[in-house]
Design an enzyme around this catalytic site. Structure first.
Site, PDB file in Angstrom:
ATOM      1  N   ASP A 234       0.723  -1.246   0.026  1.00 49.86           N
ATOM      2  CA  ASP A 234       0.097  -0.022   0.024  1.00 49.86           C
ATOM      3  C   ASP A 234       0.964   1.198  -0.093  1.00 49.86           C
ATOM      4  O   ASP A 234       1.320   1.645  -1.125  1.00 49.86           O
ATOM      5  CB  ASP A 234      -0.921  -0.126   1.356  1.00 49.86           C
ATOM      6  CG  ASP A 234      -1.991   0.864   1.465  1.00 49.86           C
ATOM      7  OD1 ASP A 234      -2.339   1.661   0.321  1.00 49.86           O
ATOM      8  OD2 ASP A 234      -2.535   1.137   2.362  1.00 49.86           O
TER       9      ASP A 234
ATOM     10  N   ARG B   9     -10.241 -13.787   5.291  1.00 54.19           N
ATOM     11  CA  ARG B   9      -8.995 -14.418   4.648  1.00 54.19           C
ATOM     12  C   ARG B   9      -9.183 -15.426   3.845  1.00 54.19           C
ATOM     13  O   ARG B   9      -8.342 -16.029   3.308  1.00 54.19           O
ATOM     14  CB  ARG B   9      -7.944 -14.623   5.906  1.00 54.19           C
ATOM     15  CG  ARG B   9      -7.723 -13.308   6.774  1.00 54.19           C
ATOM     16  CD  ARG B   9      -6.268 -13.643   7.619  1.00 54.19           C
ATOM     17  NE  ARG B   9      -6.242 -12.661   8.654  1.00 54.19           N
ATOM     18  CZ  ARG B   9      -5.541 -11.371   8.419  1.00 54.19           C
ATOM     19  NH1 ARG B   9      -5.316 -11.107   7.341  1.00 54.19           N
ATOM     20  NH2 ARG B   9      -5.398 -10.641   9.404  1.00 54.19           N
TER      21      ARG B   9
HETATM   22  P1  IMP Z   1       1.650  -0.659   3.711  1.00 52.65           P
HETATM   23  O1  IMP Z   1       3.087  -0.552   4.765  1.00 52.65           O
HETATM   24  O2  IMP Z   1       1.030   0.858   3.945  1.00 52.65           O
HETATM   25  O3  IMP Z   1       2.392  -0.906   2.318  1.00 52.65           O
HETATM   26  O4  IMP Z   1       0.880  -1.634   4.270  1.00 52.65           O
HETATM   27  C1  IMP Z   1       0.741  -3.019   3.765  1.00 52.65           C
HETATM   28  C2  IMP Z   1      -0.372  -3.655   4.545  1.00 52.65           C
HETATM   29  O5  IMP Z   1      -1.501  -2.871   4.786  1.00 52.65           O
HETATM   30  C3  IMP Z   1      -0.678  -4.969   3.959  1.00 52.65           C
HETATM   31  O6  IMP Z   1       0.157  -6.010   4.290  1.00 52.65           O
HETATM   32  C4  IMP Z   1      -2.022  -5.293   4.456  1.00 52.65           C
HETATM   33  O7  IMP Z   1      -1.702  -5.952   5.825  1.00 52.65           O
HETATM   34  C5  IMP Z   1      -2.813  -3.824   4.886  1.00 52.65           C
HETATM   35  N1  IMP Z   1      -3.583  -3.593   3.554  1.00 52.65           N
HETATM   36  C6  IMP Z   1      -3.209  -2.636   2.850  1.00 52.65           C
HETATM   37  N2  IMP Z   1      -4.332  -2.441   1.993  1.00 52.65           N
HETATM   38  C7  IMP Z   1      -5.307  -3.472   2.345  1.00 52.65           C
HETATM   39  C8  IMP Z   1      -6.341  -3.943   1.610  1.00 52.65           C
HETATM   40  O8  IMP Z   1      -6.856  -3.273   0.742  1.00 52.65           O
HETATM   41  N3  IMP Z   1      -6.984  -4.872   2.285  1.00 52.65           N
HETATM   42  C9  IMP Z   1      -6.384  -5.378   3.554  1.00 52.65           C
HETATM   43  N4  IMP Z   1      -5.275  -4.879   4.056  1.00 52.65           N
HETATM   44  C10 IMP Z   1      -4.624  -3.885   3.396  1.00 52.65           C
END
Ligand code: IMP
Length: 189
Positions: free
Chosen positions: A99, A161
């Site tokens: 994300d 999940r």
């Molecule tokens: P980042 O550090 O912002 O890249 O976060 C990544 C983490 O956010 C992923 O491993 C997920 O646990 C969570 N995440 C981000 N987007 C989603 C989504 O659309 N659905 C479920 N979990 C998400």
């Protein structure tokens, strides 16, 4: 495409499965004689990792790690560490979805600091538009929009999940009011 007013199916099970096999074949080609160590990020990456590891038909190992994010600060700590030493290993981080990219950035740095011979990432979903920090993704399944997704490891309050396909949440308020709304709808005739 099928669904309800509050959620719609955006990726079918067959499409996930064939993409995972393609990723597995690419990894097997690139890692000949390099015995990759899959580092599976708990909890969301478990279904993806189980399918991916079985699609990589060369010698490999699997270990698990869980990270914890501290509130608004965004600071990231280790909730559960690996049991396998990373020194001189060819590490392949297995992520469900990238994300902002913050988690992955911290993790890649951690693996490099521990002396990995190489570090790469396999991420099934990439929310490119939401990236805050640039981070490489060597094996990417699908580029997705910025909707909240559930299924195949991705959760809403720990639920969903176990779904075999991917659903986009259309009505956040409906999920907040009733987190089980989608399972109830899927089970009703
Ligand atoms: P980042 O550090 O912002 O890249 O976060 C990544 C983490 O956010 C992923 O491993 C997920 O646990 C969570 N995440 C981000 N987007 C989603 C989504 O659309 N659905 C479920 N979990 C998400």
């Amino acid at each position: 495409m099928s669904g309800f007013s509050f959620a719609t199916r955006v990726i079918e099970e067959v499409d996930i499965q064939s993409r995972v096999v393609e990723l597995g074949q690419a990894i097997a080609r690139d890692y000949q004689n390099r015995d990759p160590l899959f580092i599976v990020m708990l909890l969301g990456s478990v279904p993806f990792a189980a399918d991916l590891a079985r699609a990589v038909d060369i010698p490999s190992e699997i270990d698990f790690m869980a990270l914890h994010r501290f509130g608004e600060s965004g600071r990231i700590g280790i909730a559960m560490d690996l049991t396998t030493p990373v020194l001189d290993r060819n590490v392949l981080i297995v992520e469900d979805i990238v994300d902002t990219g913050l988690t992955l950035t911290v993790l890649r740095r951690m693996m490099a600091d521990r002396g990995a011979a190489s570090v790469a990432t396999a991420a099934l979903f990439d929310k490119t538009a939401r990236r805050v920090t640039e981070v490489p993704i060597e094996y990417r399944g699908f580029e997705v929009g910025d909707e909240y997704l559930v299924g195949y490891g991705l959760d809403w309050e720990g639920l969903y999940r176990n779904l075999r396909s991917i659903w986009a949440v259309l009505d956040i308020e409906a999920f907040v009011a009733d987190p089980r709304i989608l399972s109830t709808a899927l089970r009703s005739p």
